[in-house]
Write a protein that holds these residues in place. Structure first.
Motif, short mmCIF file in Angstrom:
data_model
loop_
_atom_site.label_atom_id
_atom_site.label_comp_id
_atom_site.label_asym_id
_atom_site.label_seq_id
_atom_site.Cartn_x
_atom_site.Cartn_y
_atom_site.Cartn_z
N ILE A 126 32.14 87.63 0.94
CA ILE A 126 31.36 86.52 0.40
C ILE A 126 30.83 85.58 1.49
CG2 ILE A 126 31.46 84.46 -1.06
CD1 ILE A 126 33.46 85.94 -2.80
N TYR A 127 31.69 85.07 2.33
CA TYR A 127 31.33 83.96 3.20
C TYR A 127 30.29 84.30 4.25
CZ TYR A 127 35.64 82.27 1.09
OH TYR A 127 36.61 81.92 0.22
N THR A 128 30.25 85.53 4.71
CA THR A 128 29.28 85.87 5.75
C THR A 128 28.28 86.95 5.35
OG1 THR A 128 30.88 87.38 6.74
CG2 THR A 128 30.76 85.16 7.66
N SER A 129 28.66 87.90 4.50
CA SER A 129 27.72 88.97 4.17
C SER A 129 26.69 88.55 3.13
CB SER A 129 28.46 90.22 3.70
OG SER A 129 29.13 89.98 2.49
N VAL A 130 27.07 87.77 2.13
CA VAL A 130 26.11 87.36 1.10
C VAL A 130 24.95 86.57 1.70
CG1 VAL A 130 25.79 85.93 -0.97
CG2 VAL A 130 27.70 87.54 -0.84
N PRO A 131 25.21 85.54 2.52
CA PRO A 131 24.07 84.84 3.13
C PRO A 131 23.18 85.76 3.97
CG PRO A 131 26.06 83.56 3.43
CD PRO A 131 26.47 84.88 2.87
N THR A 132 23.78 86.67 4.71
CA THR A 132 23.00 87.59 5.54
C THR A 132 22.13 88.50 4.68
OG1 THR A 132 24.76 87.54 7.19
CG2 THR A 132 23.18 89.34 7.34
N ILE A 133 22.67 89.00 3.59
CA ILE A 133 21.90 89.88 2.70
C ILE A 133 20.75 89.11 2.06
CG2 ILE A 133 22.01 91.17 0.54
CD1 ILE A 133 24.91 91.97 1.42
N VAL A 134 21.04 87.89 1.59
CA VAL A 134 20.00 87.07 0.95
C VAL A 134 18.87 86.79 1.94
CG1 VAL A 134 19.49 84.78 -0.01
CG2 VAL A 134 21.48 86.05 -0.81
N VAL A 135 19.22 86.39 3.14
CA VAL A 135 18.21 86.09 4.15
C VAL A 135 17.46 87.37 4.53
CG1 VAL A 135 17.86 85.35 6.55
CG2 VAL A 135 19.34 84.03 5.03
N GLY A 136 18.16 88.47 4.66
CA GLY A 136 17.50 89.73 5.00
C GLY A 136 16.49 90.17 3.96
N ILE A 137 16.77 89.88 2.70
CA ILE A 137 15.84 90.26 1.63
C ILE A 137 14.66 89.30 1.56
CG2 ILE A 137 15.60 90.41 -0.88
CD1 ILE A 137 18.51 91.47 -0.92
#
Length: 140
Positions: free
Chosen positions: A28-39
């Protein structure tokens, strides 16, 4: 950063993180923001990227080693400042692990924030929300 913890504990099997903290950190803390920004943060279309593959040449061996040195520097700072600050205190190891984890969550999200070209509500929610969610879960 946990590498420095392992060295300080002489490779013991003790852990500074709870199992849930470790799982949530990765998921949650690091992968979700990265995925959202990547999309959402697309600078160029997929057609442009396929048409000009040289655009991928920006990431080279020199940038790789700069990134590795930067990562080493950050891990040393984030581990040893709290370690020496609380060395003589009565803080327990899980509280120290929580402190290290929030430091990493903040650092990762600040690095991500510096790379964002186009801020929209969802990117704000993902980046700053992961820090807030971590602090909320940590205090419960």
């Amino acid at each position: 950063m946990l590498f420095w913890y392992i060295l300080c504990t002489a490779f013991s099997t003790t852990s500074a993180l709870t199992d849930w903290s470790s799982v949530f950190y990765s998921v949650i803390y690091t992968s979700v923001p990265t995925i959202v920004v990547g999309i959402l943060d697309n600078d160029l279309s997929h057609k442009t990227l396929l048409k000009y593959p040289k655009l991928y040449d920006a990431y080279n061996l020199q940038l790789f080693w700069i990134t590795m040195i930067d990562t080493l520097w950050h891990s040393l700072v984030l581990f040893y400042i709290p370690f020496f600050t609380y060395k003589e205190s009565s803080i327990d190891i899980w509280s120290m692990g929580s402190l290290w984890t929030i430091a990493v969550v903040i650092l990762v999200n600040i690095h991500l924030a510096m790379d964002i070209q186009r801020w929209v509500f969802i990117t704000h929610a993902a980046v700053w929300g992961s820090i807030i969610v971590y602090n909320t879960n940590r205090t419960c």
